[in-house]
Design a protein around this motif. Structure first.
Motif, PDB file in Angstrom:
ATOM      1  N   TRP A   1       2.284 -43.224 -14.438  1.00  0.00           N
ATOM      2  CA  TRP A   1       3.717 -43.214 -14.714  1.00  0.00           C
ATOM      3  C   TRP A   1       4.213 -44.599 -15.114  1.00  0.00           C
ATOM      4  O   TRP A   1       5.085 -44.729 -15.985  1.00  0.00           O
ATOM      5  CB  TRP A   1       4.484 -42.685 -13.505  1.00  0.00           C
TER       6      TRP A   1
ATOM      7  N   ASN B   1       6.083 -44.910 -18.548  1.00  0.00           N
ATOM      8  CA  ASN B   1       7.496 -45.287 -18.541  1.00  0.00           C
ATOM      9  C   ASN B   1       7.750 -46.700 -19.044  1.00  0.00           C
ATOM     10  O   ASN B   1       8.868 -47.006 -19.483  1.00  0.00           O
ATOM     11  CB  ASN B   1       8.064 -45.167 -17.120  1.00  0.00           C
TER      12      ASN B   1
ATOM     13  N   PHE C   1      15.773 -40.740 -13.482  1.00  0.00           N
ATOM     14  CA  PHE C   1      14.481 -40.149 -13.133  1.00  0.00           C
ATOM     15  C   PHE C   1      14.681 -39.298 -11.883  1.00  0.00           C
ATOM     16  O   PHE C   1      14.820 -39.819 -10.779  1.00  0.00           O
ATOM     17  CB  PHE C   1      13.443 -41.235 -12.862  1.00  0.00           C
TER      18      PHE C   1
ATOM     19  N   THR D   1      15.305 -37.126 -16.762  1.00  0.00           N
ATOM     20  CA  THR D   1      13.926 -36.687 -16.870  1.00  0.00           C
ATOM     21  C   THR D   1      13.346 -36.385 -15.493  1.00  0.00           C
ATOM     22  O   THR D   1      13.726 -37.028 -14.493  1.00  0.00           O
ATOM     23  CB  THR D   1      13.060 -37.758 -17.565  1.00  0.00           C
TER      24      THR D   1
ATOM     25  N   ARG E   1      10.373 -37.026 -14.754  1.00  0.00           N
ATOM     26  CA  ARG E   1       9.262 -37.958 -14.528  1.00  0.00           C
ATOM     27  C   ARG E   1       9.422 -38.709 -13.202  1.00  0.00           C
ATOM     28  O   ARG E   1      10.531 -38.906 -12.707  1.00  0.00           O
ATOM     29  CB  ARG E   1       9.194 -38.992 -15.647  1.00  0.00           C
ATOM     30  N   THR E   2       8.301 -39.173 -12.678  1.00  0.00           N
ATOM     31  CA  THR E   2       8.303 -40.081 -11.543  1.00  0.00           C
ATOM     32  C   THR E   2       8.791 -41.448 -12.029  1.00  0.00           C
ATOM     33  O   THR E   2       8.331 -41.927 -13.071  1.00  0.00           O
ATOM     34  CB  THR E   2       6.883 -40.203 -10.959  1.00  0.00           C
TER      35      THR E   2
ATOM     36  N   ASP F   1      11.183 -35.343 -22.281  1.00  0.00           N
ATOM     37  CA  ASP F   1       9.899 -34.873 -22.810  1.00  0.00           C
ATOM     38  C   ASP F   1      10.031 -33.504 -23.461  1.00  0.00           C
ATOM     39  O   ASP F   1      10.499 -32.547 -22.838  1.00  0.00           O
ATOM     40  CB  ASP F   1       8.846 -34.824 -21.691  1.00  0.00           C
TER      41      ASP F   1
ATOM     42  N   LEU G   1      -1.092 -36.880 -13.049  1.00  0.00           N
ATOM     43  CA  LEU G   1       0.345 -36.670 -12.894  1.00  0.00           C
ATOM     44  C   LEU G   1       0.843 -37.076 -11.508  1.00  0.00           C
ATOM     45  O   LEU G   1       2.048 -37.176 -11.282  1.00  0.00           O
ATOM     46  CB  LEU G   1       0.688 -35.201 -13.171  1.00  0.00           C
TER      47      LEU G   1
END
Length: 236
Positions: A103, A107, A166, A138, A140-141, A72, A97
Motif C-alpha cells: 500500500w 499510494n 482512505f 477510496t 485502500r489502506t 480505483d 493486499l
C-alpha cells in the motif's frame, strides 16, 4: 483489425461475465450486467443509463452541491499498480493486499502508472463547471504520504482539492458511508456494489461507473444490479 478486436471482446465476455456476482452482504434487486456482458451484447433496455450530458442538463439551475468519487476503476484504471504489487509481494496470490509495504508503494508513487479514465475527466469537469465541491474516497489502506492527493489534483485539474479519504475496507460494514454522510455528499460515483450501497446508506444517490472488463479487480460487478443509474460509456 476491428474483427479481431470484436473476437477478443467476445472471448473476454465469455470468461468474465460468468464471474460477476452481487455484494455478499446485500443481495441485488435487478438482473444486472457486467461490463464484459455489455461489451459483447450492447446495453439492454432494463438498465437505467444516464449520460454526462443528461446529468448536466438535469443539474442545470440547481444550487452547487458536494459530490464524491471512488478512485480505483472509477477515476483511475489502476490495474497496473495492483498487477505490479501482486508480482512483487505475493506472485499468484492475494496476500499482498494485506501487506502495508504494497500500500505504501501504491499510494506513494506507483499511481503514476495508473491511467485516468476518460469518463472521470468528463464528470469532474462538469461538476467543477457547476461549482460543486468534490471529494475522493477510496477503500485502500492508508499510507503516510500525500502523493495520491497531489496526483489526482494535477491529473484532473481540481480547483479546490481535499485530501483523499482512505476509508479502508471491511467484510462486515460499508466504511465509506460515514464519510459520505459527514461531508453531505449528494451524489457518489463508484464502480463497486459497495459504492452504491454506501451512498444509499448515507442518504446520497449512488451512480455506477462501469469497471473495465480487463480490470485486474475481479469479480466483475453487475451494473444496474440495484436499479441504480449507470453512466454510459464509463468503462474507459
Amino acid at each position: 483489425m476491428k474483427k479481431s478486436f470484436l473476437a477478443l471482446s467476445i472471448i473476454i465476455s465469455s470468461i468474465f461475465s460468468q464471474t460477476a456476482i452481487a455484494d455478499p452482504k446485500t443481495p441485488g434487486t435487478q438482473t444486472g450486467y457486467s461490463s464484459a456482458d455489455l461489451l459483447a451484447k450492447g446495453v439492454p433496455s432494463d438498465i437505467n443509463t444516464v449520460s454526462v450530458e443528461a446529468l448536466a442538463k438535469e443539474l442545470k439551475g440547481k444550487p452547487a452541491m458536494t459530490v464524491g468519487f471512488d478512485i480505483d476503476d472509477t477515476v483511475l484504471f489502476s490495474s497496473p499498480v495492483f498487477y505490479r504489487g501482486q508480482q512483487e509481494f505475493s506472485p499468484g496470490g492475494y496476500s499482498y493486499l494485506s501487506n502495508q509495504q504494497f500500500w505504501d508503494k501504491a499510494n506513494c508513487g506507483w499511481d503514476a502508472f495508473s491511467q485516468p479514465k476518460t469518463i472521470a475527466s468528463k464528470l469532474i469537469a462538469m461538476h467543477q463547471a457547476r461549482g460543486d465541491d468534490i471529494y475522493f474516497i477510496t477503500a485502500r489502506t492508508p499510507s503516510d504520504c500525500d502523493f495520491m492527493t497531489n496526483y489526482i489534483k494535477k491529473t484532473f485539474d481540481i480547483n479546490q482539492m481535499h485530501d483523499v479519504i482512505f476509508s479502508g475496507s471491511s467484510k462486515d460494514a460499508y466504511l465509506k458511508a460515514p464519510y459520505i454522510k459527514q461531508h453531505n455528499i449528494k451524489i457518489y460515483y463508484g464502480d463497486s456494489d459497495g459504492d452504491i450501497i454506501s451512498a444509499r446508506q448515507a442518504g446520497a444517490e449512488g451512480i455506477r461507473i462501469m469497471r473495465a472488463a480487463n480490470s485486474s479487480y475481479k469479480l466483475l460487478p453487475k451494473n444496474g444490479l440495484y436499479g441504480e443509474r449507470v453512466v454510459l460509456d464509463s468503462q474507459y
